[in-house]
Design a protein around this motif. Structure first.
Motif, PDB file in Angstrom:
ATOM      1  N   UNK A  21       8.511 -19.992   2.040  1.00 49.95           N
ATOM      2  CA  UNK A  21       9.321 -19.355   0.965  1.00 49.95           C
ATOM      3  C   UNK A  21       9.808 -20.577   0.505  1.00 49.95           C
ATOM      4  N   UNK A  22      10.581 -20.191  -0.627  1.00 44.41           N
ATOM      5  CA  UNK A  22      11.505 -21.108  -1.662  1.00 44.41           C
ATOM      6  C   UNK A  22      12.439 -21.938  -0.604  1.00 44.41           C
ATOM      7  N   UNK A  23      12.913 -21.345   0.259  1.00 39.49           N
ATOM      8  CA  UNK A  23      13.969 -22.134   1.274  1.00 39.49           C
ATOM      9  C   UNK A  23      13.405 -22.963   2.026  1.00 39.49           C
ATOM     10  N   UNK A  24      12.024 -22.838   2.436  1.00 42.71           N
ATOM     11  CA  UNK A  24      11.508 -23.677   3.227  1.00 42.71           C
ATOM     12  C   UNK A  24      10.886 -25.095   2.546  1.00 42.71           C
ATOM     13  N   UNK A  25      11.180 -25.304   1.339  1.00 45.90           N
ATOM     14  CA  UNK A  25      10.951 -26.192   0.349  1.00 45.90           C
ATOM     15  C   UNK A  25      12.211 -27.297   0.873  1.00 45.90           C
ATOM     16  N   UNK A  26      13.317 -26.742   0.685  1.00 47.80           N
ATOM     17  CA  UNK A  26      14.541 -27.661   1.186  1.00 47.80           C
ATOM     18  C   UNK A  26      14.181 -28.216   2.456  1.00 47.80           C
ATOM     19  N   UNK A  27      13.715 -27.342   3.427  1.00 54.58           N
ATOM     20  CA  UNK A  27      13.572 -27.834   4.911  1.00 54.58           C
ATOM     21  C   UNK A  27      12.398 -28.891   5.061  1.00 54.58           C
ATOM     22  N   UNK A  28      11.517 -28.571   4.103  1.00 53.39           N
ATOM     23  CA  UNK A  28      10.296 -29.584   4.043  1.00 53.39           C
ATOM     24  C   UNK A  28      11.025 -31.020   3.536  1.00 53.39           C
ATOM     25  N   UNK A  29      11.854 -31.016   2.549  1.00 53.21           N
ATOM     26  CA  UNK A  29      12.448 -32.173   1.980  1.00 53.21           C
ATOM     27  C   UNK A  29      13.407 -32.934   3.169  1.00 53.21           C
ATOM     28  N   UNK A  30      14.232 -32.290   3.938  1.00 51.83           N
ATOM     29  CA  UNK A  30      14.974 -32.502   4.962  1.00 51.83           C
ATOM     30  C   UNK A  30      13.901 -33.117   5.992  1.00 51.83           C
ATOM     31  N   UNK A  31      13.144 -32.552   6.240  1.00 51.09           N
ATOM     32  CA  UNK A  31      12.086 -32.928   7.429  1.00 51.09           C
ATOM     33  C   UNK A  31      11.745 -34.481   7.041  1.00 51.09           C
ATOM     34  N   UNK A  32      11.163 -34.528   5.686  1.00 49.94           N
ATOM     35  CA  UNK A  32      10.711 -35.645   4.962  1.00 49.94           C
ATOM     36  C   UNK A  32      11.563 -36.811   5.399  1.00 49.94           C
ATOM     37  N   UNK A  33      12.825 -36.457   4.843  1.00 50.13           N
ATOM     38  CA  UNK A  33      14.129 -37.521   4.921  1.00 50.13           C
ATOM     39  C   UNK A  33      14.209 -37.973   6.318  1.00 50.13           C
ATOM     40  N   UNK A  55       6.466 -34.871  -1.716  1.00 52.58           N
ATOM     41  CA  UNK A  55       6.478 -33.655  -0.534  1.00 52.58           C
ATOM     42  C   UNK A  55       7.289 -32.374  -1.565  1.00 52.58           C
ATOM     43  N   UNK A  56       8.047 -32.663  -2.069  1.00 50.49           N
ATOM     44  CA  UNK A  56       8.844 -31.540  -2.857  1.00 50.49           C
ATOM     45  C   UNK A  56       7.751 -30.978  -3.716  1.00 50.49           C
ATOM     46  N   UNK A  57       7.329 -31.758  -4.667  1.00 48.67           N
ATOM     47  CA  UNK A  57       6.392 -31.272  -5.577  1.00 48.67           C
ATOM     48  C   UNK A  57       5.053 -30.411  -5.007  1.00 48.67           C
ATOM     49  N   UNK A  58       4.667 -31.129  -3.876  1.00 46.75           N
ATOM     50  CA  UNK A  58       3.610 -30.680  -3.260  1.00 46.75           C
ATOM     51  C   UNK A  58       3.781 -28.990  -2.492  1.00 46.75           C
ATOM     52  N   UNK A  59       4.808 -29.125  -1.910  1.00 48.11           N
ATOM     53  CA  UNK A  59       5.208 -27.861  -1.244  1.00 48.11           C
ATOM     54  C   UNK A  59       5.551 -26.966  -2.055  1.00 48.11           C
ATOM     55  N   UNK A  60       6.282 -27.228  -3.194  1.00 46.13           N
ATOM     56  CA  UNK A  60       6.850 -26.127  -4.188  1.00 46.13           C
ATOM     57  C   UNK A  60       5.505 -25.715  -4.806  1.00 46.13           C
ATOM     58  N   UNK A  61       4.543 -26.382  -5.131  1.00 47.20           N
ATOM     59  CA  UNK A  61       3.330 -25.889  -6.013  1.00 47.20           C
ATOM     60  C   UNK A  61       2.338 -25.024  -5.009  1.00 47.20           C
ATOM     61  N   UNK A  62       2.622 -25.401  -3.683  1.00 43.31           N
ATOM     62  CA  UNK A  62       1.596 -24.532  -2.470  1.00 43.31           C
ATOM     63  C   UNK A  62       2.637 -23.103  -2.296  1.00 43.31           C
ATOM     64  N   UNK A  63       3.839 -22.950  -2.450  1.00 44.38           N
ATOM     65  CA  UNK A  63       4.634 -21.771  -2.551  1.00 44.38           C
ATOM     66  C   UNK A  63       4.272 -20.861  -3.772  1.00 44.38           C
ATOM     67  N   UNK A  64       4.342 -21.818  -4.778  1.00 41.95           N
ATOM     68  CA  UNK A  64       4.059 -21.054  -6.360  1.00 41.95           C
ATOM     69  C   UNK A  64       2.700 -20.760  -6.619  1.00 41.95           C
TER      70      UNK A  64
END
Length: 137
Positions: A21-33, A55-64
């Motif tokens: 989901x789009x919400x998971x993109x934020x979680x991916x950023x937090x996990x990366x940090x 990470x943000x760009x790659x997971x956003x592209x995966x979701x979109x």
């Protein structure tokens, strides 16, 4: 879902994040940090920020564009930080001219290519693909 394993600091275990989901993109950023914060020696803050952006760009592209879900794996070695994002769509990312006026995007893949080393796309698992990239430490 975030999965992280603790091992000795010389070779930290990969961090794995799954999202759909789009919400998971934020979680991916937090996990990366969190991943970069636990590394020893700590990466330069600019490098950590760059990894979060990639990470943000790659997971956003995966979701979109990649089928709506992804698996992110982060790992670190003595000379590089690596990222791998898997999605169910076998189609490779395509370059497009960035939209400077309409806000429809087109910047992400260019940024990922410019910011990473050894960027590769491999088929699978299943019908999907995995995009691998590294950033020198």
């Amino acid at each position: 879902m975030i999965v992280s394993k603790v091992t000795d600091s010389s070779a930290p275990a990969p961090t794995v994040v799954r999202g759909s989901s789009h919400a998971s993109i934020h979680r991916a950023r937090e996990a990366t940090r969190a991943f970069t914060d636990q590394l020893s020696p700590s990466p330069d803050p600019a490098l950590a920020d760059t990894l979060v952006l990639v990470v943000s760009e790659l997971v956003t592209n995966a979701v979109r564009h990649g089928g709506g879900r992804y698996t992110l794996e982060l790992s670190a070695g003595p000379s590089a930080l690596t990222v791998a994002v898997t999605d169910p769509n076998p189609a490779h990312p395509r370059e497009r001219t960035p939209d400077l006026n309409g806000g429809t995007g087109g910047f992400g893949w260019h940024m990922v290519r410019d910011l990473t080393n050894d960027l590769t796309i491999t088929p699978g698992p299943g019908p999907g693909k995995t995009i691998h990239g590294s950033l020198p430490r």
